[in-house]
Design a protein around this motif. Structure first.
Motif, short mmCIF file in Angstrom:
data_model
loop_
_atom_site.label_atom_id
_atom_site.label_comp_id
_atom_site.label_asym_id
_atom_site.label_seq_id
_atom_site.Cartn_x
_atom_site.Cartn_y
_atom_site.Cartn_z
N PRO A 1 -12.29 -3.23 0.60
CA PRO A 1 -13.10 -3.62 1.36
C PRO A 1 -12.87 -4.56 2.61
CG PRO A 1 -14.00 -3.90 -0.66
CD PRO A 1 -12.35 -3.50 -0.97
N PHE A 2 -11.94 -5.27 2.33
CA PHE A 2 -11.45 -6.11 3.76
C PHE A 2 -11.20 -5.01 4.76
CE2 PHE A 2 -7.69 -7.66 6.15
CZ PHE A 2 -8.33 -8.94 6.42
N TYR A 3 -10.34 -4.14 4.50
CA TYR A 3 -9.99 -3.23 5.70
C TYR A 3 -11.03 -2.68 6.24
CZ TYR A 3 -5.14 -4.42 5.34
OH TYR A 3 -3.91 -5.29 5.06
N VAL A 4 -12.23 -2.29 5.38
CA VAL A 4 -13.61 -1.46 5.78
C VAL A 4 -13.95 -2.54 6.77
CG1 VAL A 4 -15.74 -0.77 5.10
CG2 VAL A 4 -13.70 -0.24 3.55
N TRP A 5 -14.03 -3.96 6.42
CA TRP A 5 -14.81 -4.72 7.34
C TRP A 5 -13.86 -5.01 8.64
CZ3 TRP A 5 -12.22 -9.67 8.68
CH2 TRP A 5 -13.16 -10.54 9.39
N VAL A 6 -12.69 -4.85 8.61
CA VAL A 6 -11.67 -4.89 10.05
C VAL A 6 -12.08 -3.47 10.65
CG1 VAL A 6 -9.53 -4.54 10.67
CG2 VAL A 6 -9.75 -6.26 8.90
N LYS A 7 -12.10 -2.52 9.94
CA LYS A 7 -12.48 -1.27 10.76
C LYS A 7 -13.84 -1.42 11.50
CE LYS A 7 -13.49 3.52 10.49
NZ LYS A 7 -13.64 4.90 9.41
N SER B 1 0.90 -1.19 -0.18
CA SER B 1 0.04 0.04 -0.04
C SER B 1 0.77 1.21 0.04
CB SER B 1 -0.95 0.15 1.34
OG SER B 1 -1.51 1.26 1.15
N ASP B 2 0.45 2.28 -0.93
CA ASP B 2 1.18 3.39 -0.65
C ASP B 2 0.38 4.62 -0.08
OD1 ASP B 2 3.36 5.05 -1.48
OD2 ASP B 2 2.26 6.22 -2.89
N GLY C 1 -8.84 5.13 4.69
CA GLY C 1 -9.57 6.16 3.99
C GLY C 1 -10.82 5.94 2.98
N ALA C 2 -11.42 6.64 2.09
CA ALA C 2 -12.47 6.28 1.40
C ALA C 2 -12.20 5.34 0.38
CB ALA C 2 -13.08 7.62 0.68
N ALA C 3 -10.99 5.00 -0.11
CA ALA C 3 -10.72 3.99 -1.19
C ALA C 3 -10.24 2.71 -0.61
CB ALA C 3 -9.58 4.77 -1.95
N ALA C 4 -10.13 2.79 0.88
CA ALA C 4 -9.59 1.33 1.30
C ALA C 4 -10.37 0.15 0.74
CB ALA C 4 -9.77 1.61 2.94
#
Length: 171
Positions: free
Chosen positions: A120-126, A80-81, A115-118
């Motif tokens: 979906p896996f990281y959205v789920w983790v959040k 990730s950048d 952020g908004a472009a994360a």
């Protein structure tokens, strides 16, 4: 607070999201890495960056891949950048990691983790754990049931307690 707790506070029921349901990543080698294929197995997902000061952990992640991969464990690097420490292309990342760290473990394409472009896996983790990566080399361990078992920050070395936790999940 996750979405289930929020629903309860608002007074309505909400079915839990199935663990790992539909989470796939674009593989740096082409194709997809589908986490549903790993149900029943431990999965360690690590947001990485080639130029990060923690990049030395690639050696330990590779060792985990070599030793625990044959036992059914997925060690997944997610370049990730988001913290401005990744190379500019997937090809550069792949080449650099192969040449510098002899990396053969599965890697995704360069993927947003915040952020908004994360992804979906990281959205789920959040949503599930309230965790958003604050830097590179955060580790998310999923159990064989696909649920989050543990999360570690950047400084946690994969060869110590993380390895022990993964091994404890093996049959």
């Amino acid at each position: 607070m996750n979405r289930l707790h929020l629903a309860a506070l608002l007074g309505f029921a909400l079915a839990p999201l199935p663990a790992l349901a539909g989470f796939s990543f674009d593989a740096i080698d082409g194709g997809k890495i589908d986490l549903d294929d790993w149900k029943g197995h431990p999965v360690l997902v690590v947001n990485t960056a080639s130029l990060c000061g923690f990049a030395g952990q690639f050696d330990d992640l590779q060792k985990l891949h070599e030793e625990l991969g044959p036992k059914g464990v997925l060690i997944l690097a997610v370049p990730s950048d988001d913290f401005n420490q990744e190379l500019s292309s997937d090809a550069e990342v792949k080449s650099y990691c192969e040449m510098t760290f002899d990396l053969t473990l599965p890697m995704t394409t360069i993927t947003p983790v915040t952020g908004a472009a994360a992804h979906p896996f990281y959205v789920w983790v959040k949503e599930e754990a309230g965790f958003v990566p604050g830097w590179n080399f955060n580790k998310v361990l999923l159990g064989p049931d696909g649920e989050i078992e543990a999360i570690w920050g950047s400084a946690a070395n994969p060869s110590g307690v993380i390895r022990e936790r993964i091994e404890a999940l093996l049959p």
